[in-house]
Design an enzyme around this catalytic site. Structure first.
Site, PDB file in Angstrom:
ATOM      1  N   ALA A  65       8.973  -6.620  -7.419  1.00 39.28           N
ATOM      2  CA  ALA A  65       8.812  -7.343  -8.677  1.00 39.28           C
ATOM      3  C   ALA A  65       7.629  -8.285  -8.515  1.00 39.28           C
ATOM      4  O   ALA A  65       7.286  -8.673  -7.398  1.00 39.28           O
ATOM      5  CB  ALA A  65      10.077  -8.127  -8.983  1.00 39.28           C
ATOM      6  N   GLY A 108      11.760  -4.468  -5.427  1.00 39.87           N
ATOM      7  CA  GLY A 108      11.931  -3.641  -6.615  1.00 39.87           C
ATOM      8  C   GLY A 108      11.243  -2.284  -6.481  1.00 39.87           C
ATOM      9  O   GLY A 108      11.656  -1.315  -7.127  1.00 39.87           O
TER      10      GLY A 108
HETATM   11  C1  HXC Z   1       2.940 -10.261  -6.965  1.00 36.20           C
HETATM   12  C2  HXC Z   1       1.861  -9.288  -5.177  1.00 36.20           C
HETATM   13  C3  HXC Z   1       3.086  -8.750  -4.721  1.00 36.20           C
HETATM   14  C4  HXC Z   1       4.274  -9.014  -5.480  1.00 36.20           C
HETATM   15  C5  HXC Z   1       1.523  -8.149  -3.377  1.00 36.20           C
HETATM   16  N1  HXC Z   1       0.927  -8.886  -4.314  1.00 36.20           N
HETATM   17  N2  HXC Z   1       2.823  -8.047  -3.588  1.00 36.20           N
HETATM   18  N3  HXC Z   1       1.811 -10.032  -6.304  1.00 36.20           N
HETATM   19  N4  HXC Z   1       4.142  -9.787  -6.583  1.00 36.20           N
HETATM   20  N5  HXC Z   1       5.456  -8.525  -5.154  1.00 36.20           N
HETATM   21  C6  HXC Z   1      -0.491  -9.238  -4.424  1.00 36.20           C
HETATM   22  C7  HXC Z   1      -0.896 -10.300  -3.434  1.00 36.20           C
HETATM   23  O1  HXC Z   1      -0.557 -11.566  -3.904  1.00 36.20           O
HETATM   24  C8  HXC Z   1      -2.385 -10.074  -3.358  1.00 36.20           C
HETATM   25  O2  HXC Z   1      -2.982 -10.644  -4.509  1.00 36.20           O
HETATM   26  C9  HXC Z   1      -2.507  -8.559  -3.486  1.00 36.20           C
HETATM   27  O3  HXC Z   1      -1.284  -8.111  -4.102  1.00 36.20           O
HETATM   28  C10 HXC Z   1      -2.648  -7.863  -2.147  1.00 36.20           C
HETATM   29  O4  HXC Z   1      -1.600  -8.277  -1.312  1.00 36.20           O
HETATM   30  P1  HXC Z   1      -1.817  -8.934   0.135  1.00 36.20           P
HETATM   31  O5  HXC Z   1      -0.627  -9.758   0.397  1.00 36.20           O
HETATM   32  O6  HXC Z   1      -3.147  -9.601   0.210  1.00 36.20           O
HETATM   33  O7  HXC Z   1      -1.844  -7.634   1.034  1.00 36.20           O
HETATM   34  P2  HXC Z   1      -1.352  -7.488   2.565  1.00 36.20           P
HETATM   35  O8  HXC Z   1      -1.802  -8.640   3.369  1.00 36.20           O
HETATM   36  O9  HXC Z   1      -1.768  -6.116   2.953  1.00 36.20           O
HETATM   37  O10 HXC Z   1       0.249  -7.571   2.491  1.00 36.20           O
HETATM   38  C11 HXC Z   1       0.954  -6.581   1.810  1.00 36.20           C
HETATM   39  C12 HXC Z   1       2.438  -6.994   1.627  1.00 36.20           C
HETATM   40  C13 HXC Z   1       2.496  -8.402   0.968  1.00 36.20           C
HETATM   41  C14 HXC Z   1       3.127  -7.040   3.002  1.00 36.20           C
HETATM   42  C15 HXC Z   1       3.104  -5.939   0.780  1.00 36.20           C
HETATM   43  O11 HXC Z   1       1.669  -8.382  -0.196  1.00 36.20           O
HETATM   44  C16 HXC Z   1       3.869  -8.814   0.549  1.00 36.20           C
HETATM   45  O12 HXC Z   1       4.689  -9.250   1.385  1.00 36.20           O
HETATM   46  N6  HXC Z   1       4.160  -8.731  -0.769  1.00 36.20           N
HETATM   47  C17 HXC Z   1       5.429  -9.169  -1.317  1.00 36.20           C
HETATM   48  C18 HXC Z   1       6.521  -8.188  -1.008  1.00 36.20           C
HETATM   49  C19 HXC Z   1       7.876  -8.674  -1.554  1.00 36.20           C
HETATM   50  O13 HXC Z   1       8.344  -9.751  -1.187  1.00 36.20           O
HETATM   51  N7  HXC Z   1       8.454  -7.894  -2.459  1.00 36.20           N
HETATM   52  C20 HXC Z   1       9.739  -8.263  -3.059  1.00 36.20           C
HETATM   53  C21 HXC Z   1       9.494  -9.016  -4.336  1.00 36.20           C
HETATM   54  S1  HXC Z   1      11.000  -9.564  -5.026  1.00 36.20           S
HETATM   55  P3  HXC Z   1      -4.212 -11.678  -4.384  1.00 36.20           P
HETATM   56  O14 HXC Z   1      -4.426 -12.125  -5.798  1.00 36.20           O
HETATM   57  O15 HXC Z   1      -3.786 -12.740  -3.444  1.00 36.20           O
HETATM   58  O16 HXC Z   1      -5.324 -10.823  -3.843  1.00 36.20           O
HETATM   59  C22 HXC Z   1      11.669  -8.242  -5.788  1.00 36.20           C
HETATM   60  C23 HXC Z   1      12.964  -8.496  -6.495  1.00 36.20           C
HETATM   61  C24 HXC Z   1      13.561  -7.209  -6.995  1.00 36.20           C
HETATM   62  O17 HXC Z   1      11.156  -7.184  -5.768  1.00 36.20           O
HETATM   63  C25 HXC Z   1      14.114  -7.362  -8.334  1.00 36.20           C
HETATM   64  C26 HXC Z   1      13.962  -6.088  -9.117  1.00 36.20           C
HETATM   65  C27 HXC Z   1      12.782  -6.024 -10.039  1.00 36.20           C
END
Ligand code: HXC
Length: 257
Positions: A65, A108
């Protein structure tokens, strides 16, 4: 830029839906989820579409998400929005939905892949439910579907630590059908979709429905459900045609009737 790209007839009877927010690793913001569900529901109604492939890009299926969008939401906002009802609509699709996953399928994104009927993974795929690391838990089915797919002990381990697991682990634990080289994951998913699309559509629909009941019903009720669907298919022209074609040693032509 379109956040969702839809292509019809990429193979006979196959539609391809591509998540397209590469700058945020296909983070699932509300606009994207709304478009995705509307699109899938519409494709489900189209006669010429027999199977759907859902994919992202090589780097990410979806990284979850959109954290930036939901960071300041209150519980009341969440309740009012009730966004997960949208996800339930995906669960109710009649046509087979195949996820072609490469790169990150997190939060998500992992839940979306698990909502699909089949997952084909590239060798670079990484799965995980990292919500715990941002102070929440999976909310779109992760605690339920992951546990059913890989077992309680592993689900506990990965949901409580938020660690990622590899495509190879996902395959060994039964979460995905197959792991293929990264150049082939989409091709393999499309090939599989085309193979299913060439089958009699009503039988495909009832087979999918019956398999999905495994998670909802007892064995007794599930067997009953399957049996009703089996009997029902004898009311279709495709059953007559399929069995006749077998006996006449020729290929069957399906009408979806
Ligand atoms: C918003 C996100 C994002 C997310 C990545 N980005 N994941 N933005 N929401 N879930 C954005 C980053 O902010 C960044 O933007 C760009 O995408 C590239 O990501 P990086 O972090 O720079 O890449 P990297 O270093 O390769 O790391 C990749 C990653 C990391 C390990 C996947 O991005 C990460 O941990 N993302 C979050 C994963 C997460 O927690 N997902 C669960 C979300 S909660 P900028 O602008 O900085 O370049 C969820 C709840 C479920 O899903 C409910 C159902 C819908």
């Amino acid at each position: 830029m379109e956040v969702l790209i839809v292509e019809r007839e990429v193979r006979p009877g196959v539609a391809l839906v591509r998540l397209n927010r590469p700058e945020s690793l296909n983070a699932l913001n509300r606009a994207l989820v709304a478009q995705l569900t509307d699109t899938l529901l519409a494709l489900d109604q189209e006669e010429s579409v027999r199977a759907i492939v859902l994919t992202g890009n090589e780097r990410a299926f979806a990284a979850g998400a959109d954290i930036k969008e939901m960071a300041s939401d209150s519980a009341v906002d969440m309740l009012k929005l009730d966004q997960f009802q949208r996800w339930d609509q995906i669960k109710r699709l009649k046509k087979p939905l195949i996820a072609a996953v490469s790169g990150y399928a997190l939060g998500g994104g992992c839940e979306l892949a698990m909502l699909c009927d089949i997952i084909i993974a590239s060798e670079t795929a990484q799965f995980g439910q990292p919500e715990i690391k941002i102070g929440v838990i999976p909310g779109a089915g992760g605690t339920q579907r992951l546990t059913r797919a890989i077992g309680k002990s592993r689900a506990m381990e990965y949901v409580l630590t938020g660690r990622f697991f590899s495509a190879q682990q996902a395959e060994a634990w039964g979460l995905v059908s197959r792991v293929v080289p990264v150049e082939l994951y989409l091709e393999e998913a499309l090939k599989l979709a085309a193979e299913i699309a060439a089958m009699p559509p009503l039988a495909v629909q009832l087979a999918k429905q019956s398999i999905n009941k495994v998670y909802e019903l007892s064995l007794e009720e599930g067997l009953h459900f399957e049996r009703r669907n089996f009997y029902l298919l004898f009311a279709t022209e495709d059953q007559k045609e399929g069995m006749r074609a077998f006996m006449e040693k020729r290929a069957a032509t399906w009408q979806g009737k």
